[in-house]
Design a protein around this motif. Structure first.
Motif, PDB file in Angstrom:
ATOM      1  N   ASN A   1       0.824  -1.038  -0.007  1.00  0.00           N
ATOM      2  CA  ASN A   1      -0.097  -0.096  -0.023  1.00  0.00           C
ATOM      3  C   ASN A   1       1.145   1.454  -0.235  1.00  0.00           C
ATOM      4  N   PRO A   2       0.508   2.273  -0.816  1.00  0.00           N
ATOM      5  CA  PRO A   2       1.317   3.402  -0.626  1.00  0.00           C
ATOM      6  C   PRO A   2       1.202   4.119   0.675  1.00  0.00           C
ATOM      7  N   PRO A   3       2.092   5.067   1.009  1.00  0.00           N
ATOM      8  CA  PRO A   3       1.890   5.806   2.274  1.00  0.00           C
ATOM      9  C   PRO A   3       0.711   6.799   2.485  1.00  0.00           C
ATOM     10  N   THR A   4      -0.124   6.743   3.310  1.00  0.00           N
ATOM     11  CA  THR A   4      -0.941   7.582   3.474  1.00  0.00           C
ATOM     12  C   THR A   4      -0.387   9.133   3.954  1.00  0.00           C
ATOM     13  N   PHE A   5      -1.201   9.954   4.026  1.00  0.00           N
ATOM     14  CA  PHE A   5      -0.798  11.604   4.204  1.00  0.00           C
ATOM     15  C   PHE A   5      -0.150  11.485   5.518  1.00  0.00           C
ATOM     16  N   ASN A   6      -0.594  10.851   6.539  1.00  0.00           N
ATOM     17  CA  ASN A   6       0.023  11.267   7.763  1.00  0.00           C
ATOM     18  C   ASN A   6       1.198  10.018   8.375  1.00  0.00           C
ATOM     19  N   ASP A   7       1.583   8.982   7.191  1.00  0.00           N
ATOM     20  CA  ASP A   7       2.732   8.247   7.689  1.00  0.00           C
ATOM     21  C   ASP A   7       3.922   8.965   7.597  1.00  0.00           C
ATOM     22  N   THR A   8       4.599   8.437   8.153  1.00  0.00           N
ATOM     23  CA  THR A   8       6.209   8.818   7.927  1.00  0.00           C
ATOM     24  C   THR A   8       6.974   7.734   7.215  1.00  0.00           C
ATOM     25  N   LEU A   9       7.793   8.342   6.054  1.00  0.00           N
ATOM     26  CA  LEU A   9       8.227   7.401   5.167  1.00  0.00           C
ATOM     27  C   LEU A   9       9.905   8.011   5.266  1.00  0.00           C
ATOM     28  N   THR A  10      10.908   6.761   5.726  1.00  0.00           N
ATOM     29  CA  THR A  10      12.097   7.058   5.990  1.00  0.00           C
ATOM     30  C   THR A  10      12.941   6.299   4.976  1.00  0.00           C
ATOM     31  N   VAL A  11      13.962   6.790   4.245  1.00  0.00           N
ATOM     32  CA  VAL A  11      14.790   6.041   3.197  1.00  0.00           C
ATOM     33  C   VAL A  11      16.431   6.455   3.516  1.00  0.00           C
ATOM     34  N   THR A  12      16.998   5.050   3.845  1.00  0.00           N
ATOM     35  CA  THR A  12      18.503   5.124   4.531  1.00  0.00           C
ATOM     36  C   THR A  12      19.091   4.376   3.170  1.00  0.00           C
ATOM     37  N   TYR A  13      20.413   4.491   3.274  1.00  0.00           N
ATOM     38  CA  TYR A  13      21.210   3.622   2.334  1.00  0.00           C
ATOM     39  C   TYR A  13      22.591   3.102   3.300  1.00  0.00           C
ATOM     40  N   LYS A  14      23.001   1.881   2.805  1.00  0.00           N
ATOM     41  CA  LYS A  14      24.234   1.443   2.983  1.00  0.00           C
ATOM     42  C   LYS A  14      25.049   1.036   1.810  1.00  0.00           C
TER      43      LYS A  14
ATOM     44  N   ASP B   1      28.351  -1.267   0.743  1.00  0.00           N
ATOM     45  CA  ASP B   1      29.286  -2.082   1.020  1.00  0.00           C
ATOM     46  C   ASP B   1      30.368  -2.573  -0.104  1.00  0.00           C
ATOM     47  N   ALA B   2      31.280  -3.106   0.223  1.00  0.00           N
ATOM     48  CA  ALA B   2      32.306  -3.640  -0.736  1.00  0.00           C
ATOM     49  C   ALA B   2      31.672  -4.624  -1.580  1.00  0.00           C
ATOM     50  N   ASP B   3      31.853  -5.029  -2.489  1.00  0.00           N
ATOM     51  CA  ASP B   3      31.458  -6.400  -3.097  1.00  0.00           C
ATOM     52  C   ASP B   3      32.536  -7.101  -3.614  1.00  0.00           C
ATOM     53  N   THR B   4      33.300  -6.553  -4.756  1.00  0.00           N
ATOM     54  CA  THR B   4      34.404  -6.951  -5.388  1.00  0.00           C
ATOM     55  C   THR B   4      35.540  -5.876  -5.456  1.00  0.00           C
ATOM     56  N   THR B   5      36.645  -6.143  -6.023  1.00  0.00           N
ATOM     57  CA  THR B   5      37.473  -5.297  -6.331  1.00  0.00           C
ATOM     58  C   THR B   5      37.194  -4.007  -7.229  1.00  0.00           C
ATOM     59  N   THR B   6      35.860  -4.302  -7.904  1.00  0.00           N
ATOM     60  CA  THR B   6      35.706  -3.634  -9.073  1.00  0.00           C
ATOM     61  C   THR B   6      34.186  -3.035  -8.831  1.00  0.00           C
ATOM     62  N   SER B   7      33.496  -3.294  -7.572  1.00  0.00           N
ATOM     63  CA  SER B   7      31.949  -3.156  -7.541  1.00  0.00           C
ATOM     64  C   SER B   7      31.663  -3.154  -6.102  1.00  0.00           C
ATOM     65  N   ALA B   8      30.595  -2.334  -5.620  1.00  0.00           N
ATOM     66  CA  ALA B   8      30.143  -2.008  -4.556  1.00  0.00           C
ATOM     67  C   ALA B   8      28.565  -2.331  -4.221  1.00  0.00           C
ATOM     68  N   LEU B   9      27.987  -2.772  -3.234  1.00  0.00           N
ATOM     69  CA  LEU B   9      26.910  -2.994  -3.138  1.00  0.00           C
ATOM     70  C   LEU B   9      25.902  -1.861  -2.282  1.00  0.00           C
ATOM     71  N   LEU B  10      25.018  -1.205  -3.118  1.00  0.00           N
ATOM     72  CA  LEU B  10      24.077  -0.272  -2.455  1.00  0.00           C
ATOM     73  C   LEU B  10      22.766  -0.841  -2.070  1.00  0.00           C
ATOM     74  N   SER B  11      22.538  -0.866  -0.756  1.00  0.00           N
ATOM     75  CA  SER B  11      21.353  -0.931  -0.199  1.00  0.00           C
ATOM     76  C   SER B  11      20.377   0.114   0.104  1.00  0.00           C
ATOM     77  N   LEU B  12      19.227   0.190  -0.355  1.00  0.00           N
ATOM     78  CA  LEU B  12      18.299   1.168  -0.465  1.00  0.00           C
ATOM     79  C   LEU B  12      17.281   0.729   0.420  1.00  0.00           C
ATOM     80  N   ILE B  13      17.081   1.275   1.781  1.00  0.00           N
ATOM     81  CA  ILE B  13      16.291   0.721   2.551  1.00  0.00           C
ATOM     82  C   ILE B  13      14.932   1.681   3.073  1.00  0.00           C
ATOM     83  N   ARG B  14      13.753   1.475   2.620  1.00  0.00           N
ATOM     84  CA  ARG B  14      12.671   2.411   3.011  1.00  0.00           C
ATOM     85  C   ARG B  14      11.606   1.830   3.972  1.00  0.00           C
ATOM     86  N   VAL B  15      11.314   2.573   5.117  1.00  0.00           N
ATOM     87  CA  VAL B  15      10.503   2.231   6.213  1.00  0.00           C
ATOM     88  C   VAL B  15       9.391   3.129   6.159  1.00  0.00           C
TER      89      VAL B  15
END
Length: 74
Positions: A2-15, A17-31
């Motif tokens: 369900n999409p957030p309602t008008f009074n909800d609080t939506l937070t997005v954070t990121y992390k 991390d190293a993956d290989t010598t030529t890449s990284a892993l980006l985690s996007l976390i929405r609460v």
């Protein structure tokens, strides 16, 4: 999910991390929390990125009070 309602609080954070010598892993976390501060749903996306700007979505996990959906991209 369900999409957030008008009074909800939506937070997005990121992390980043190293993956290989030529890449990284980006985690996007929405609460999404309701007006009482209770978590209603979460969404986590994991993306592999490289120094050249290449991006590949690896996983997308969505969870709410009654269900969970995990998508793994090949």
């Amino acid at each position: 999910m369900n999409p957030p309602t008008f009074n909800d609080t939506l937070t997005v954070t990121y992390k980043l991390d190293a993956d290989t010598t030529t890449s990284a892993l980006l985690s996007l976390i929405r609460v999404d929390k309701n007006t009482a501060g209770v978590v209603v749903s979460t969404d986590t996306k994991v993306i592999r990125i490289t120094p050249t700007g290449s991006q590949k979505l690896l996983t997308d996990t969505e969870t709410d009070a009654s269900s969970s959906l995990i998508v793994i991209y090949q």
